[in-house]
Design a protein around this motif. Structure first.
Motif, PDB file in Angstrom:
ATOM      1  N   THR A  60       0.857  -1.175   0.000  1.00 55.92           N
ATOM      2  CA  THR A  60       0.000   0.000   0.000  1.00 55.92           C
ATOM      3  C   THR A  60       0.895   1.227   0.000  1.00 55.92           C
ATOM      4  O   THR A  60       1.652   1.447   0.948  1.00 55.92           O
ATOM      5  CB  THR A  60      -0.899   0.038   1.250  1.00 55.92           C
ATOM      6  OG1 THR A  60      -1.673  -1.158   1.290  1.00 55.92           O
ATOM      7  CG2 THR A  60      -1.815   1.239   1.230  1.00 55.92           C
ATOM      8  N   TYR A  61       0.827   1.979  -1.093  1.00 57.23           N
ATOM      9  CA  TYR A  61       1.555   3.242  -1.159  1.00 57.23           C
ATOM     10  C   TYR A  61       0.552   4.342  -0.868  1.00 57.23           C
ATOM     11  O   TYR A  61      -0.434   4.501  -1.576  1.00 57.23           O
ATOM     12  CB  TYR A  61       2.205   3.462  -2.530  1.00 57.23           C
ATOM     13  CG  TYR A  61       2.689   4.880  -2.689  1.00 57.23           C
ATOM     14  CD1 TYR A  61       3.858   5.288  -2.059  1.00 57.23           C
ATOM     15  CD2 TYR A  61       1.949   5.821  -3.389  1.00 57.23           C
ATOM     16  CE1 TYR A  61       4.283   6.603  -2.149  1.00 57.23           C
ATOM     17  CE2 TYR A  61       2.374   7.135  -3.487  1.00 57.23           C
ATOM     18  CZ  TYR A  61       3.535   7.521  -2.869  1.00 57.23           C
ATOM     19  OH  TYR A  61       3.945   8.827  -2.934  1.00 57.23           O
ATOM     20  N   ASP A  62       0.784   5.085   0.182  1.00 61.67           N
ATOM     21  CA  ASP A  62      -0.111   6.166   0.581  1.00 61.67           C
ATOM     22  C   ASP A  62       0.722   7.435   0.737  1.00 61.67           C
ATOM     23  O   ASP A  62       1.738   7.435   1.446  1.00 61.67           O
ATOM     24  CB  ASP A  62      -0.788   5.802   1.906  1.00 61.67           C
ATOM     25  CG  ASP A  62      -1.901   6.756   2.286  1.00 61.67           C
ATOM     26  OD1 ASP A  62      -1.765   7.970   2.046  1.00 61.67           O
ATOM     27  OD2 ASP A  62      -2.908   6.284   2.824  1.00 61.67           O
ATOM     28  N   LYS A  63       0.278   8.489   0.091  1.00 61.53           N
ATOM     29  CA  LYS A  63       0.994   9.770   0.109  1.00 61.53           C
ATOM     30  C   LYS A  63       1.280  10.264   1.525  1.00 61.53           C
ATOM     31  O   LYS A  63       2.306  10.891   1.778  1.00 61.53           O
ATOM     32  CB  LYS A  63       0.183  10.811  -0.660  1.00 61.53           C
ATOM     33  CG  LYS A  63       0.819  12.167  -0.753  1.00 61.53           C
ATOM     34  CD  LYS A  63      -0.064  13.117  -1.528  1.00 61.53           C
ATOM     35  CE  LYS A  63       0.580  14.477  -1.649  1.00 61.53           C
ATOM     36  NZ  LYS A  63      -0.244  15.399  -2.440  1.00 61.53           N
TER      37      LYS A  63
ATOM     38  N   GLU B 248       1.877   8.448   4.196  1.00 57.29           N
ATOM     39  CA  GLU B 248       2.716   7.529   4.966  1.00 57.29           C
ATOM     40  C   GLU B 248       4.196   7.742   4.638  1.00 57.29           C
ATOM     41  O   GLU B 248       4.535   8.226   3.556  1.00 57.29           O
ATOM     42  CB  GLU B 248       2.337   6.080   4.641  1.00 57.29           C
ATOM     43  CG  GLU B 248       0.910   5.720   4.981  1.00 57.29           C
ATOM     44  CD  GLU B 248       0.669   5.620   6.469  1.00 57.29           C
ATOM     45  OE1 GLU B 248       1.576   5.156   7.189  1.00 57.29           O
ATOM     46  OE2 GLU B 248      -0.420   6.004   6.912  1.00 57.29           O
TER      47      GLU B 248
ATOM     48  N   TYR C 252      -2.559   0.541  -4.386  1.00 62.02           N
ATOM     49  CA  TYR C 252      -2.355  -0.809  -3.882  1.00 62.02           C
ATOM     50  C   TYR C 252      -1.709  -1.604  -5.002  1.00 62.02           C
ATOM     51  O   TYR C 252      -2.210  -1.630  -6.118  1.00 62.02           O
ATOM     52  CB  TYR C 252      -3.672  -1.467  -3.470  1.00 62.02           C
ATOM     53  CG  TYR C 252      -4.324  -0.781  -2.304  1.00 62.02           C
ATOM     54  CD1 TYR C 252      -3.927  -1.067  -1.003  1.00 62.02           C
ATOM     55  CD2 TYR C 252      -5.326   0.156  -2.509  1.00 62.02           C
ATOM     56  CE1 TYR C 252      -4.505  -0.416   0.068  1.00 62.02           C
ATOM     57  CE2 TYR C 252      -5.916   0.807  -1.433  1.00 62.02           C
ATOM     58  CZ  TYR C 252      -5.512   0.513  -0.155  1.00 62.02           C
ATOM     59  OH  TYR C 252      -6.085   1.157   0.903  1.00 62.02           O
TER      60      TYR C 252
ATOM     61  N   ASP D  38      -3.713   9.493  -4.538  1.00 57.15           N
ATOM     62  CA  ASP D  38      -2.964   9.620  -3.290  1.00 57.15           C
ATOM     63  C   ASP D  38      -2.627   8.273  -2.672  1.00 57.15           C
ATOM     64  O   ASP D  38      -1.777   8.179  -1.802  1.00 57.15           O
ATOM     65  CB  ASP D  38      -3.745  10.457  -2.274  1.00 57.15           C
ATOM     66  CG  ASP D  38      -3.745  11.926  -2.623  1.00 57.15           C
ATOM     67  OD1 ASP D  38      -2.951  12.336  -3.485  1.00 57.15           O
ATOM     68  OD2 ASP D  38      -4.551  12.665  -2.033  1.00 57.15           O
ATOM     69  N   CYS D  39      -3.303   7.213  -3.137  1.00 53.65           N
ATOM     70  CA  CYS D  39      -3.113   5.892  -2.560  1.00 53.65           C
ATOM     71  C   CYS D  39      -3.145   4.846  -3.673  1.00 53.65           C
ATOM     72  O   CYS D  39      -4.050   4.858  -4.506  1.00 53.65           O
ATOM     73  CB  CYS D  39      -4.219   5.633  -1.545  1.00 53.65           C
ATOM     74  SG  CYS D  39      -4.067   4.092  -0.655  1.00 53.65           S
TER      75      CYS D  39
ATOM     76  N   GLU E 210      -8.386   7.447  -4.089  1.00 50.25           N
ATOM     77  CA  GLU E 210      -8.303   8.811  -3.565  1.00 50.25           C
ATOM     78  C   GLU E 210      -7.570   9.751  -4.513  1.00 50.25           C
ATOM     79  O   GLU E 210      -6.668  10.484  -4.120  1.00 50.25           O
ATOM     80  CB  GLU E 210      -7.647   8.795  -2.175  1.00 50.25           C
ATOM     81  CG  GLU E 210      -8.420   7.952  -1.178  1.00 50.25           C
ATOM     82  CD  GLU E 210      -7.701   7.807   0.149  1.00 50.25           C
ATOM     83  OE1 GLU E 210      -6.906   8.689   0.497  1.00 50.25           O
ATOM     84  OE2 GLU E 210      -7.961   6.809   0.836  1.00 50.25           O
TER      85      GLU E 210
END
Length: 129
Positions: free
Chosen positions: A26-29, A31, A71, A68-69, A65
């Motif tokens: 999970t790449y989340d801006k 994090e 998977y 912004d996110c 989003e």
């Protein structure tokens, strides 16, 4: 945005490190970034995740989003092959050098260069024509 093969490679290596049968990346801006990606902007990362997915190097990529996110499910078989061919820093730098020398920086062309270089190394190792 120009393609940055170093960013693609770092995304693929990060995916390989994180993903397995049960675990997606999970790449989340919002994090913290994985260590390999800390030198890239959010825009570079999302663009290159998208390019790797469109080039069939990543499987099961979902965007949420407004970008912004992400998977990422895993590397595809082509992604595994590509990363196997460019894992070694010296070999990867040679692939980039050949691409620059012949004036190409497309992901498809660099993939072909890596495959061709690997085949030449294998042939030389076994003294094949």
């Amino acid at each position: 945005m120009q393609l940055n093969i170093d960013c693609i490679r770092d995304i693929l290596l990060t995916t390989e490190d994180i993903c397995d049968y049960d675990t997606r990346w999970t790449y989340d801006k919002s994090e913290p970034l994985p260590h390999r990606l800390s030198d890239y902007t959010h825009e570079e990362i999302i663009y290159h995740i998208s390019q790797a997915h469109k080039s069939n190097l990543l499987d099961n990529v979902l965007i949420y989003e407004g970008g912004d996110c992400f998977y990422v499910g895993d590397l595809s078989p082509s992604g595994h092959e590509f990363i196997a061919n460019i894992r070694n820093d010296t070999f990867f730098n040679k692939v980039k050098s050949i691409g620059k020398e012949i004036g190409t920086n497309s992901l498809q062309d660099l993939t072909q260069i890596a495959i061709s270089c690997a085949a030449m190394v294998i042939k030389a190792h076994f003294n094949l024509p």
